[in-house]
Design an enzyme around this catalytic site. Sequence first.
Site, PDB file in Angstrom:
ATOM      1  N   ARG A 237       0.864  -1.179   0.000  1.00  0.00           N
ATOM      2  CA  ARG A 237       0.000   0.000   0.000  1.00  0.00           C
ATOM      3  C   ARG A 237       0.901   1.229   0.000  1.00  0.00           C
ATOM      4  NH1 ARG A 237      -3.618  -2.577  -1.708  1.00  0.00           N
ATOM      5  NH2 ARG A 237      -5.626  -3.025  -0.762  1.00  0.00           N
ATOM      6  N   GLU A 266      -4.068   7.802  -4.920  1.00  0.00           N
ATOM      7  CA  GLU A 266      -4.370   7.081  -6.165  1.00  0.00           C
ATOM      8  C   GLU A 266      -5.697   7.578  -6.717  1.00  0.00           C
ATOM      9  OE1 GLU A 266      -4.120   2.845  -5.500  1.00  0.00           O
ATOM     10  OE2 GLU A 266      -2.081   2.991  -4.758  1.00  0.00           O
ATOM     11  N   HIS A 285      -1.556   0.592  -9.949  1.00  0.00           N
ATOM     12  CA  HIS A 285      -2.151  -0.386  -9.024  1.00  0.00           C
ATOM     13  C   HIS A 285      -2.713  -1.591  -9.795  1.00  0.00           C
ATOM     14  CE1 HIS A 285      -4.063  -0.704  -4.757  1.00  0.00           C
ATOM     15  NE2 HIS A 285      -3.920  -1.920  -5.287  1.00  0.00           N
TER      16      HIS A 285
HETATM   17  N1  LIG Z   1      -0.741  -3.946  -5.478  1.00  0.00           N
HETATM   18  C1  LIG Z   1      -1.815  -4.693  -5.423  1.00  0.00           C
HETATM   19  O1  LIG Z   1      -2.628  -4.714  -6.334  1.00  0.00           O
HETATM   20  C2  LIG Z   1      -2.044  -5.580  -4.239  1.00  0.00           C
HETATM   21  C3  LIG Z   1      -2.694  -6.799  -4.447  1.00  0.00           C
HETATM   22  C4  LIG Z   1      -2.892  -7.611  -3.370  1.00  0.00           C
HETATM   23  C5  LIG Z   1      -2.479  -7.230  -2.097  1.00  0.00           C
HETATM   24  N2  LIG Z   1      -1.889  -6.034  -1.936  1.00  0.00           N
HETATM   25  C6  LIG Z   1      -1.473  -5.622  -0.577  1.00  0.00           C
HETATM   26  O2  LIG Z   1      -0.614  -6.621  -0.061  1.00  0.00           O
HETATM   27  C7  LIG Z   1      -0.950  -6.877   1.284  1.00  0.00           C
HETATM   28  C8  LIG Z   1      -0.465  -8.244   1.697  1.00  0.00           C
HETATM   29  O3  LIG Z   1      -1.234  -9.259   1.094  1.00  0.00           O
HETATM   30  P1  LIG Z   1      -1.043 -10.790   1.564  1.00  0.00           P
HETATM   31  O4  LIG Z   1      -2.127 -11.562   0.922  1.00  0.00           O
HETATM   32  O5  LIG Z   1       0.351 -11.226   1.369  1.00  0.00           O
HETATM   33  O6  LIG Z   1      -1.345 -10.619   3.131  1.00  0.00           O
HETATM   34  P2  LIG Z   1      -0.880 -11.514   4.342  1.00  0.00           P
HETATM   35  O7  LIG Z   1      -1.773 -11.158   5.478  1.00  0.00           O
HETATM   36  O8  LIG Z   1      -0.792 -12.939   3.931  1.00  0.00           O
HETATM   37  O9  LIG Z   1       0.620 -11.016   4.651  1.00  0.00           O
HETATM   38  C9  LIG Z   1       0.911  -9.822   5.286  1.00  0.00           C
HETATM   39  C10 LIG Z   1       2.303  -9.938   5.898  1.00  0.00           C
HETATM   40  O10 LIG Z   1       2.654  -8.664   6.422  1.00  0.00           O
HETATM   41  C11 LIG Z   1       3.216  -8.858   7.707  1.00  0.00           C
HETATM   42  N3  LIG Z   1       3.037  -7.660   8.526  1.00  0.00           N
HETATM   43  C12 LIG Z   1       1.890  -7.049   8.891  1.00  0.00           C
HETATM   44  N4  LIG Z   1       2.162  -5.991   9.669  1.00  0.00           N
HETATM   45  C13 LIG Z   1       3.498  -5.943   9.797  1.00  0.00           C
HETATM   46  C14 LIG Z   1       4.393  -5.074  10.459  1.00  0.00           C
HETATM   47  N5  LIG Z   1       3.937  -4.044  11.194  1.00  0.00           N
HETATM   48  N6  LIG Z   1       5.715  -5.304  10.364  1.00  0.00           N
HETATM   49  C15 LIG Z   1       6.195  -6.338   9.647  1.00  0.00           C
HETATM   50  N7  LIG Z   1       5.389  -7.200   8.978  1.00  0.00           N
HETATM   51  C16 LIG Z   1       4.074  -7.001   9.061  1.00  0.00           C
HETATM   52  C17 LIG Z   1       2.495 -10.042   8.280  1.00  0.00           C
HETATM   53  O11 LIG Z   1       3.250 -10.634   9.340  1.00  0.00           O
HETATM   54  C18 LIG Z   1       2.411 -10.930   7.047  1.00  0.00           C
HETATM   55  O12 LIG Z   1       3.601 -11.655   6.923  1.00  0.00           O
HETATM   56  C19 LIG Z   1      -2.470  -6.653   1.319  1.00  0.00           C
HETATM   57  O13 LIG Z   1      -2.924  -6.356   2.613  1.00  0.00           O
HETATM   58  C20 LIG Z   1      -2.661  -5.492   0.370  1.00  0.00           C
HETATM   59  O14 LIG Z   1      -2.575  -4.274   1.056  1.00  0.00           O
HETATM   60  C21 LIG Z   1      -1.663  -5.194  -2.976  1.00  0.00           C
HETATM   61  O1  LIG Z   2      -5.760  -5.543  -1.891  1.00  0.00           O
HETATM   62  C1  LIG Z   2      -5.964  -5.890  -3.053  1.00  0.00           C
HETATM   63  O2  LIG Z   2      -6.576  -6.928  -3.346  1.00  0.00           O
HETATM   64  C2  LIG Z   2      -5.484  -5.050  -4.190  1.00  0.00           C
HETATM   65  O3  LIG Z   2      -4.644  -4.051  -3.776  1.00  0.00           O
HETATM   66  C3  LIG Z   2      -6.617  -4.452  -4.939  1.00  0.00           C
HETATM   67  O4  LIG Z   2      -7.126  -3.395  -4.199  1.00  0.00           O
END
Ligand SMILES: NC(=O)c1ccc[n+]([C@@H]2O[C@H](COP(=O)([O-])OP(=O)(O)OC[C@H]3O[C@@H](n4cnc5c(N)ncnc54)[C@H](O)[C@@H]3O)[C@@H](O)[C@H]2O)c1
Ligand SMILES: O=C(O)[C@H](O)CO
Length: 326
Positions: A237, A266, A285
Amino acid sequence: MKPSIILYKTLPENLVARLKEKVDVIQVNNLSPETVQANADAFASAAGLLGAGGKVDGALLTAMPALRAASTVSVGYDNFDVDALTQRNVLLMHTPTELTETVADTLMTLILATARRVLEVAERVKKGEWTSSIGPDWYGVDVHHKTIGIIGMGRIGMALAQRAHFGFGMPVLYNARRHHTEAESRFGARYCDLDTLLSEADFVCSILPLTDETYHVLNAEKLALMKPSAILINAGRGPVIDEPALVDALKSGKIHAAGLDVFEQEPLPVDSPLLSLPNVVALPHIGSATHETRYNMAATAVENLLNALEGKVEKNCVNPAVAKQA
Ligand SMILES: NC(=O)c1ccc[n+]([C@@H]2O[C@H](COP(=O)([O-])OP(=O)(O)OC[C@H]3O[C@@H](n4cnc5c(N)ncnc54)[C@H](O)[C@@H]3O)[C@@H](O)[C@H]2O)c1
Ligand SMILES: O=C(O)[C@H](O)CO
């Protein structure tokens, strides 16, 4: 009588038809106060809410007293006030599994595009500058066997580590809220505190969720720990990085380049200083934005909502305690 739902995203026709088997669907464009006001009765009586983006906070929940479940077409849910939802016994559903591999592909794309300066050199070819054998001013830096540092070793972090380790022979460092034994055994990943990761990694990749703890966690002080040759990638994010501090680090050569899929604001404003820097690759994004993955996410979000409205929440629920109280 069927319950009604507010749909604030355009979905494929077959998925809307699937919803209509069980619920009445009121389609709106967004969740802005103007939209809510213009459709006040529909919002007031809706049992479900389905879409992506848009803020779901106490004010919206006050306008939706009959709401029982919200379903987001995303894994991230930082735009939801989860405490407010839980207090009002509203379930929040998300799509944590469908997009993992696609987002890891996007992260790898950013790593390769920044390291090999793909956009810059392709642009030069288009401008007709490739008129003789290329010299060092066209060169990039290697990706293979460089050290990757993954901040946020969750589902997507693991899929990125798999690509980096098996595909590119990269040593993997990681930081997360807990040690990840599977990452350590499968990829030889080494747990590091954030400062160590920042100072040792050649590619610092953030895939953190946005929370109070992660807001601006990559600030000027932390960016200063990175090697001048290091590249910063962010597909988690935008507000995890202090953007003015990043612009300064990129301009002054404190870091080599950045590959960004997410931003503090964004869509990224066209006058953002990031866009004038040659060492920045900025994407709109698109982490999960393939036809296949976006369809699968939408289909799951539909089933998530229908299941939640029927009290079935075995998976994909952010606040399962609500279901236990029902
Ligand atoms: N760019 C995009 O289009 C896109 C798409 C999907 C997800 N995302 C973002 O990616 C994030 C992660 O997705 P995921 O499925 O891997 O989630 P997830 O919950 O499986 O993994 C999140 C990780 O972050 C770590 N974490 C959380 N807070 C922390 C902190 N303060 N310090 C260190 N580590 C910390 C957790 O321990 C975990 O390992 C989502 O929450 C979303 O914001 C972005
Ligand atoms: O969190 C997600 O799934 C992506 O960032 C789309 O918003």
